[in-house]
Design a protein around this motif. Structure first.
Motif, mmCIF file in Angstrom:
data_model
loop_
_atom_site.group_PDB
_atom_site.id
_atom_site.type_symbol
_atom_site.label_atom_id
_atom_site.label_comp_id
_atom_site.label_asym_id
_atom_site.label_seq_id
_atom_site.Cartn_x
_atom_site.Cartn_y
_atom_site.Cartn_z
ATOM 1 N N THR A 1 15.731 49.702 22.046
ATOM 2 C CA THR A 1 17.022 50.258 21.645
ATOM 3 C C THR A 1 17.378 51.416 22.573
ATOM 4 O O THR A 1 16.546 51.890 23.366
ATOM 5 C CB THR A 1 16.972 50.777 20.203
ATOM 6 N N ALA A 2 18.616 51.891 22.436
ATOM 7 C CA ALA A 2 19.052 53.023 23.249
ATOM 8 C C ALA A 2 18.262 54.283 22.927
ATOM 9 O O ALA A 2 18.113 55.173 23.774
ATOM 10 C CB ALA A 2 20.546 53.266 23.040
ATOM 11 N N ASP A 3 17.741 54.399 21.710
ATOM 12 C CA ASP A 3 16.911 55.538 21.342
ATOM 13 C C ASP A 3 15.544 55.478 22.019
ATOM 14 O O ASP A 3 14.917 56.509 22.267
ATOM 15 C CB ASP A 3 16.712 55.594 19.821
ATOM 16 N N GLN A 4 15.102 54.267 22.339
ATOM 17 C CA GLN A 4 13.789 54.092 22.959
ATOM 18 C C GLN A 4 13.849 54.163 24.486
ATOM 19 O O GLN A 4 12.973 54.748 25.120
ATOM 20 C CB GLN A 4 13.191 52.741 22.532
ATOM 21 N N VAL A 5 14.862 53.546 25.081
ATOM 22 C CA VAL A 5 15.017 53.544 26.538
ATOM 23 C C VAL A 5 16.475 53.804 26.890
ATOM 24 O O VAL A 5 17.370 53.065 26.457
ATOM 25 C CB VAL A 5 14.565 52.204 27.163
ATOM 26 N N THR A 6 16.707 54.857 27.658
ATOM 27 C CA THR A 6 18.045 55.165 28.157
ATOM 28 C C THR A 6 18.320 54.316 29.396
ATOM 29 O O THR A 6 17.475 54.224 30.287
ATOM 30 C CB THR A 6 18.150 56.661 28.513
ATOM 31 N N LEU A 7 19.486 53.694 29.434
ATOM 32 C CA LEU A 7 19.864 52.856 30.578
ATOM 33 C C LEU A 7 21.035 53.481 31.334
ATOM 34 O O LEU A 7 22.079 53.786 30.749
ATOM 35 C CB LEU A 7 20.257 51.452 30.113
ATOM 36 N N ARG A 8 20.833 53.661 32.630
ATOM 37 C CA ARG A 8 21.909 54.061 33.528
ATOM 38 C C ARG A 8 22.094 52.938 34.547
ATOM 39 O O ARG A 8 21.127 52.289 34.931
ATOM 40 C CB ARG A 8 21.562 55.358 34.272
ATOM 41 N N VAL A 9 23.312 52.728 35.004
ATOM 42 C CA VAL A 9 23.543 51.779 36.095
ATOM 43 C C VAL A 9 24.322 52.474 37.206
ATOM 44 O O VAL A 9 25.056 53.433 36.965
ATOM 45 C CB VAL A 9 24.293 50.506 35.631
ATOM 46 N N ASP A 10 24.132 51.981 38.410
ATOM 47 C CA ASP A 10 24.779 52.554 39.583
ATOM 48 C C ASP A 10 25.427 51.425 40.369
ATOM 49 O O ASP A 10 24.741 50.573 40.923
ATOM 50 C CB ASP A 10 23.747 53.284 40.440
ATOM 51 N N ALA A 11 26.753 51.415 40.397
ATOM 52 C CA ALA A 11 27.476 50.340 41.082
ATOM 53 C C ALA A 11 27.712 50.626 42.554
ATOM 54 O O ALA A 11 28.109 49.726 43.304
ATOM 55 C CB ALA A 11 28.817 50.090 40.392
ATOM 56 N N ASN A 12 27.499 51.882 43.001
ATOM 57 C CA ASN A 12 27.729 52.236 44.408
ATOM 58 C C ASN A 12 29.091 51.755 44.908
ATOM 59 O O ASN A 12 29.242 51.300 46.038
ATOM 60 C CB ASN A 12 26.624 51.684 45.309
ATOM 61 N N GLY A 13 30.114 51.810 44.029
ATOM 62 C CA GLY A 13 31.470 51.446 44.435
ATOM 63 C C GLY A 13 31.719 49.964 44.585
ATOM 64 O O GLY A 13 32.674 49.554 45.241
ATOM 65 N N ALA A 14 30.881 49.126 43.940
ATOM 66 C CA ALA A 14 30.961 47.676 44.149
ATOM 67 C C ALA A 14 32.135 47.015 43.428
ATOM 68 O O ALA A 14 32.556 45.913 43.810
ATOM 69 C CB ALA A 14 29.659 47.013 43.706
ATOM 70 N N PHE A 15 32.695 47.649 42.387
ATOM 71 C CA PHE A 15 33.786 47.028 41.635
ATOM 72 C C PHE A 15 35.126 47.338 42.300
ATOM 73 O O PHE A 15 35.283 48.357 42.976
ATOM 74 C CB PHE A 15 33.831 47.536 40.194
ATOM 75 N N SER A 16 36.103 46.453 42.083
ATOM 76 C CA SER A 16 37.462 46.741 42.547
ATOM 77 C C SER A 16 38.227 47.411 41.403
ATOM 78 O O SER A 16 37.911 47.187 40.228
ATOM 79 C CB SER A 16 38.165 45.450 42.950
ATOM 80 N N PRO A 17 39.227 48.243 41.721
ATOM 81 C CA PRO A 17 40.002 48.870 40.652
ATOM 82 C C PRO A 17 40.613 47.850 39.696
ATOM 83 O O PRO A 17 40.781 48.122 38.507
ATOM 84 C CB PRO A 17 41.089 49.645 41.411
ATOM 85 N N LYS A 18 40.906 46.642 40.209
ATOM 86 C CA LYS A 18 41.560 45.619 39.397
ATOM 87 C C LYS A 18 40.632 45.065 38.316
ATOM 88 O O LYS A 18 41.075 44.811 37.186
ATOM 89 C CB LYS A 18 42.066 44.491 40.304
#
Length: 362
Positions: A184-201
């Motif tokens: 669960t989120a209480d057990q493991v904190t998850l962060r993600v890093d897209a490094n700008g991979a998504f488009s604004p659209k």
């Protein structure tokens, strides 16, 4: 008189380190030695490590520029350098060379504190304070990423940061779903890093899908310098956004203030090598605090020389946040150091010795 020299060292990755800008197999860094000619046995060591694709001073003539900057500083014939403050030394390096500024600041503080890799006089350097860090999951084939995740969870990391944007988005979501099925989120904190991979659209749609995994935050979902789009995302995203690459190249206080005022991010990520050293990073911290913006500090693939300095700086201002300081094990030929990862914390163990630097005798 203040004297300086430098030596190049090319770090070799243990694996192809995947990012949205391509895979890395090696990383050249430059060690800067600083001493007073009246006591040459005591020297400070800094590291200038511009990062390909990110640093504004990563350029073909970097070594030539570093040599010229060192020569310019020596030409000033600075007598009794111990009387100088760090801001005076830092300002001897043009702002457009943030990695060199950081290396010079680091070398100066090390020299001033005795040339024993002590950048700050704090509990971390004494081995009495540990810094919580995230476990980093590099991009790659799903099997490779799954292997990394299992390893980090097995080591006891309570915060996992996963780089996304290089493989199929649904496969990345499946990896996150697998973690959430077990923790669960209480057990493991998850962060993600897209490094700008998504488009604004399509960014908001992807953020909405990612939100089902109870993520702590996402770093830099779209490329930097799209201020209106990033501001809108920060307002509408179901996941708190952390600015990373967005901060690079913002050299003046006015530029930094304008960026934070326009975008109003929940978090910012601070990398001293990319931002211009300790003084520049402290400016970001002060600006963020005044605006109630969260922040944490991350290394940028430096060797243990740079990581040690960043960790000591982090300990000066740490407020219990989980930082991104665990890069020491990435390389075949890193510099042996007292830095040790204990479960999910970075520790400096004073009884361990530093390995001698290649290229010149300290």
């Amino acid at each position: 008189m203040l004297k300086l020299s430098y030596q190049k060292h090319t770090l070799q990755f243990k694996f192809e380190a995947g990012t949205s800008r391509g895979a890395l197999t090696e990383h050249p860094v430059y060690y800067i030695k600083m001493w007073d000619s009246s006591s040459p046995d005591r020297a400070g060591i800094g590291e200038a490590a511009p990062l390909k694709g990110l640093s504004i001073d990563y350029r073909p003539d970097f070594e030539e520029q570093l040599s010229q900057i060192i020569e310019n500083i020596e030409d000033l014939a600075i007598d009794q350098p111990a009387r100088y403050e760090i801001n005076e030394i830092s300002n001897l390096v043009p702002a457009g060379f943030p990695a060199i500024r950081f290396g010079i600041e680091m070398a100066f503080l090390d020299w001033k504190n005795g040339g024993v890799k002590q950048i700050y006089q704090n509990r971390f350097y004494q081995g009495k304070q540990l810094l919580p860090i995230n476990g980093l999951i590099w991009m790659g084939e799903p099997g490779f990423m799954q292997q990394q995740i299992a390893q980090k969870l097995g080591q006891g990391f309570g915060c996992i940061k996963m780089k996304i944007g290089a493989i199929d988005f649904d496969q990345e979501c499946a990896l996150l779903a697998n973690i959430r099925e077990r923790f669960t989120a209480d057990q493991v904190t998850l962060r993600v890093d897209a490094n700008g991979a998504f488009s604004p659209k399509d960014a908001l749609k992807k953020l909405e899908k990612l939100s089902q995994f109870d993520l702590h935050s996402i770093e830099q979902p779209i490329r930097p310098n799209q201020l209106a789009s990033m501001r809108k995302l920060c307002q509408e995203s179901p996941i708190p956004i952390a600015l990373d690459e967005e901060l690079i190249g913002k050299l003046s206080i006015n530029e930094k203030e304008k960026l934070l005022e326009v975008i109003q991010p929940p978090y910012i990520i601070l990398k001293p090598t990319l931002l211009g050293g300790f003084i520049a990073t402290k400016e970001w911290i002060d600006l963020a605090k005044r605006r109630k913006i969260g922040w944490w500090i991350t290394s940028a693939l430096e060797s243990n020389i740079g990581l040690n300095a960043i960790a000591q700086f982090t300990a000066e201002y740490d407020e219990g946040t989980v930082h991104g300081l665990g890069t020491g094990g990435l390389y075949h030929n890193n510099i042996g150091s007292p830095l040790t990862i204990v479960k999910d914390q970075l520790e400096y163990q004073p009884k361990k010795f530093w390995e001698e630097l290649p290229g010149f005798v300290e």
